[in-house]
Design an enzyme around this catalytic site. Structure first.
Site, mmCIF file in Angstrom:
data_model
loop_
_atom_site.group_PDB
_atom_site.id
_atom_site.type_symbol
_atom_site.label_atom_id
_atom_site.label_comp_id
_atom_site.label_asym_id
_atom_site.label_seq_id
_atom_site.Cartn_x
_atom_site.Cartn_y
_atom_site.Cartn_z
ATOM 1 N N ASN A 110 -4.161 110.545 -41.643
ATOM 2 C CA ASN A 110 -3.022 110.239 -42.512
ATOM 3 C C ASN A 110 -2.963 108.757 -42.898
ATOM 4 O O ASN A 110 -2.622 108.422 -44.032
ATOM 5 C CB ASN A 110 -1.712 110.660 -41.841
ATOM 6 C CG ASN A 110 -1.653 112.149 -41.584
ATOM 7 O OD1 ASN A 110 -2.562 112.876 -41.996
ATOM 8 N ND2 ASN A 110 -0.616 112.607 -40.912
ATOM 9 N N THR A 155 6.318 99.193 -92.448
ATOM 10 C CA THR A 155 7.396 99.762 -91.639
ATOM 11 C C THR A 155 7.647 101.152 -92.216
ATOM 12 O O THR A 155 7.514 101.346 -93.433
ATOM 13 C CB THR A 155 8.694 98.932 -91.675
ATOM 14 O OG1 THR A 155 9.305 99.086 -92.954
ATOM 15 C CG2 THR A 155 8.429 97.453 -91.411
ATOM 16 N N HIS A 156 7.979 102.119 -91.386
ATOM 17 C CA HIS A 156 8.139 103.521 -91.824
ATOM 18 C C HIS A 156 6.882 104.030 -92.530
ATOM 19 O O HIS A 156 6.964 104.907 -93.384
ATOM 20 C CB HIS A 156 9.335 103.686 -92.777
ATOM 21 C CG HIS A 156 10.596 103.051 -92.299
ATOM 22 N ND1 HIS A 156 11.583 103.738 -91.622
ATOM 23 C CD2 HIS A 156 11.024 101.769 -92.388
ATOM 24 C CE1 HIS A 156 12.574 102.908 -91.319
ATOM 25 N NE2 HIS A 156 12.256 101.694 -91.770
ATOM 26 N N SER A 279 -19.265 117.229 -90.178
ATOM 27 C CA SER A 279 -18.628 118.537 -90.267
ATOM 28 C C SER A 279 -19.714 119.601 -90.382
ATOM 29 O O SER A 279 -20.736 119.383 -91.036
ATOM 30 C CB SER A 279 -17.721 118.570 -91.503
ATOM 31 O OG SER A 279 -17.513 119.903 -91.924
ATOM 32 N N ASN A 287 -16.490 111.615 -89.965
ATOM 33 C CA ASN A 287 -15.159 111.613 -89.350
ATOM 34 C C ASN A 287 -15.024 110.573 -88.241
ATOM 35 O O ASN A 287 -15.970 110.351 -87.494
ATOM 36 C CB ASN A 287 -14.859 112.997 -88.766
ATOM 37 C CG ASN A 287 -14.861 114.082 -89.829
ATOM 38 O OD1 ASN A 287 -14.409 113.856 -90.947
ATOM 39 N ND2 ASN A 287 -15.412 115.238 -89.499
ATOM 40 N N TYR A 319 4.048 113.144 -43.114
ATOM 41 C CA TYR A 319 2.871 113.604 -43.855
ATOM 42 C C TYR A 319 2.982 115.086 -44.159
ATOM 43 O O TYR A 319 3.448 115.869 -43.327
ATOM 44 C CB TYR A 319 1.582 113.354 -43.049
ATOM 45 C CG TYR A 319 0.373 113.912 -43.779
ATOM 46 C CD1 TYR A 319 -0.237 113.186 -44.805
ATOM 47 C CD2 TYR A 319 -0.108 115.190 -43.499
ATOM 48 C CE1 TYR A 319 -1.317 113.710 -45.509
ATOM 49 C CE2 TYR A 319 -1.187 115.725 -44.200
ATOM 50 C CZ TYR A 319 -1.777 114.980 -45.213
ATOM 51 O OH TYR A 319 -2.833 115.511 -45.914
ATOM 52 N N GLN A 324 -2.252 115.333 -50.560
ATOM 53 C CA GLN A 324 -3.633 115.166 -51.023
ATOM 54 C C GLN A 324 -3.767 115.509 -52.508
ATOM 55 O O GLN A 324 -4.705 115.087 -53.173
ATOM 56 C CB GLN A 324 -4.618 115.977 -50.181
ATOM 57 C CG GLN A 324 -4.792 117.425 -50.579
ATOM 58 C CD GLN A 324 -5.820 118.156 -49.702
ATOM 59 O OE1 GLN A 324 -6.213 117.667 -48.655
ATOM 60 N NE2 GLN A 324 -6.249 119.314 -50.129
HETATM 61 N N1 ARG Z 1 -7.337 114.992 -47.363
HETATM 62 C C1 ARG Z 1 -6.140 114.616 -46.715
HETATM 63 C C2 ARG Z 1 -5.211 113.887 -47.666
HETATM 64 O O1 ARG Z 1 -5.669 113.387 -48.656
HETATM 65 C C3 ARG Z 1 -6.450 113.711 -45.563
HETATM 66 C C4 ARG Z 1 -5.400 113.704 -44.543
HETATM 67 C C5 ARG Z 1 -5.409 115.001 -43.818
HETATM 68 N N2 ARG Z 1 -4.442 114.972 -42.784
HETATM 69 C C6 ARG Z 1 -4.037 116.082 -42.147
HETATM 70 N N3 ARG Z 1 -3.163 115.932 -41.230
HETATM 71 N N4 ARG Z 1 -4.497 117.261 -42.487
HETATM 72 O O2 ARG Z 1 -4.039 113.846 -47.447
#
Ligand code: ARG
Length: 393
Positions: A110, A155-156, A279, A287, A319, A324
């Site tokens: 994490n 403008t516009h 084209s 183009n 977490y 991810q």
């Molecule tokens: N691939 C995971 C992510 O990007 C890595 C961390 C995974 N952690 C876990 N506790 N499964 O978050």
């Protein structure tokens, strides 16, 4: 064993494919940064006495070799390994045996993923700022070579006042440099060291020196408190995507101008054949697809930002595997803007400007405001009176 947490029972294939998803492939972009962060972590463990000199030396050597082999394309993170952190530890253990099994002390994937992501992001923001600077430099080149060509300002989408190609190019160059500053400033949130927060609640028992990895990796500070680290995941990424979205918007508007200027109706620019596409049906067509696609893609970073924010919004603290999912929009959004900037820096110097067409578009009516101002200056008229006279002339 392929996953770090594997037990006896095999993991369901469908679950593996769904949970690892594209993550293992996305992590290939982070391997070099994970290697760097792992080297700093190992160095900290060694200094704290948790790794002997021989183990530490073997780990540093193996990290360097594994990182170099990855850079040469000799291995990629496999689906079975789930993510890059697992792939790295597996290879370390294969290379140096027990020392490899010692490296994960005091960290979790994490904080490991965040360390790699933030190091990557700091580099990437600098690269993107540089790319914005290159487009600005290409515009400076136009201003230097053809800056005094006269053209209407709109403008516009209606002709409004005379301006010059130099003023047009300078406007975009100025905004692009401002975008580059914004991108560099967005590094602030990525500049805090997540290592030491581990799974999100710090490291019990061992007393680890967070300032060591902070210094070694060039972070401005350790991210405090450790419980804030997982709460912050996605925020540096969102800041980066927001600034990238602003850059994309300027690139898209520049491209939109060029699409208009390249029409027969305007005729201000012609593109060399190598920059145009044809084209399948209309033999005469050339183009400006390149500019259309820069315009068309200018929403991709903003879309990626929305996707990323939707992942983190309403998550409880700590977490979650959801997090991810932020990597994909992050990479996709920043890649998109980088590609557009690269293309424009390449194409802008090749665009040819048609002096006569630009000048012919500046008809005398565009001087009405100028005439009114002269009457104010020379006759002392109130502006509104001069405005009326100028309109009737
Ligand atoms: N691939 C995971 C992510 O990007 C890595 C961390 C995974 N952690 C876990 N506790 N499964 O978050």
């Amino acid at each position: 064993m392929t996953r770090l947490w594997d037990r006896d029972e095999p993991l369901d294939r469908l679950v593996l494919e769904f949970t690892a998803g594209e993550d293992h492939a996305l992590d290939d972009r982070l391997v070099a940064y994970d290697v760097r962060a792992s080297a700093a972590h190992a160095e900290m463990l060694a200094a704290a006495g948790f790794l002997g000199d021989a183990d530490h030396a073997a780990l540093q050597r193996a990290l360097a070799e594994i990182g170099a082999a990855h850079a040469r394309g000799e291995w990629r993170v496999a689906l079975e390994e789930e993510d890059g952190h697992t792939a790295l530890e597996n290879r370390l253990t294969a290379a140096v045996g027990e020392a490899g099994a010692r490296i994960h002390l005091g960290r979790s994937r994490n904080d490991q993923v965040l360390a790699a992501l933030r190091l990557w992001l700091k580099d990437e923001l600098a690269v993107l700022a540089g790319a914005a600077g290159e487009v600005a430099a290409a515009l400076d080149g136009i201003a230097e070579r053809r800056g005094d060509l006269v053209m209407p300002g709109y403008t516009h989408m209606q002709r409004a006042m005379p301006t010059t190609l130099g003023a047009w190019a300078g406007a975009y160059a100025g905004e692009l440099r401002d975008d580059a500053e914004g991108l560099l400033a967005a590094r602030r949130r990525a500049d805090r060291n997540p290592l030491g927060s581990a799974a999100g609640y710090g490291v019990p028992v061992l007393s680890l020196d967070r300032s060591r990895t902070t210094r070694a990796l060039g972070f401005a500070a350790a991210h405090e408190p450790v419980t804030a680290v997982q709460l912050s995941r996605g925020k540096a990424e969102a800041g980066a995507l927001f600034e990238a979205a602003l850059l994309a918007q300027d690139l898209g508007r520049l491209a939109a101008d060029l699409c208009l200027f390249a029409t027969a109706e305007y005729g201000f620019v012609t593109l060399p054949a190598a920059l145009t596409t044809g084209s399948s049906m209309l033999p005469q067509k050339r183009n400006p697809d390149l500019f259309e696609l820069v315009r068309g893609r200018s929403g991709e970073a903003a879309a990626a930002l929305v996707e990323l924010l939707a992942v983190t919004a309403k998550l409880p603290s700590g977490y979650h595997r959801d997090l991810q999912l932020g990597k994909k929009p992050l990479f996709r959004g920043l890649d998109s803007v980088r590609a557009s900037a690269r293309l424009l820096a390449h194409a802008l110097p090749l665009v040819e400007w048609d002096e006569a067409k630009m000048r012919d578009a500046v008809d005398p009516s565009l001087l009405a405001a100028e005439r009114a101002y002269r009457m104010v200056l020379e006759l002392g008229l109130p502006f509104r009176e001069a405005y009326r006279r100028a309109r009737e002339e």
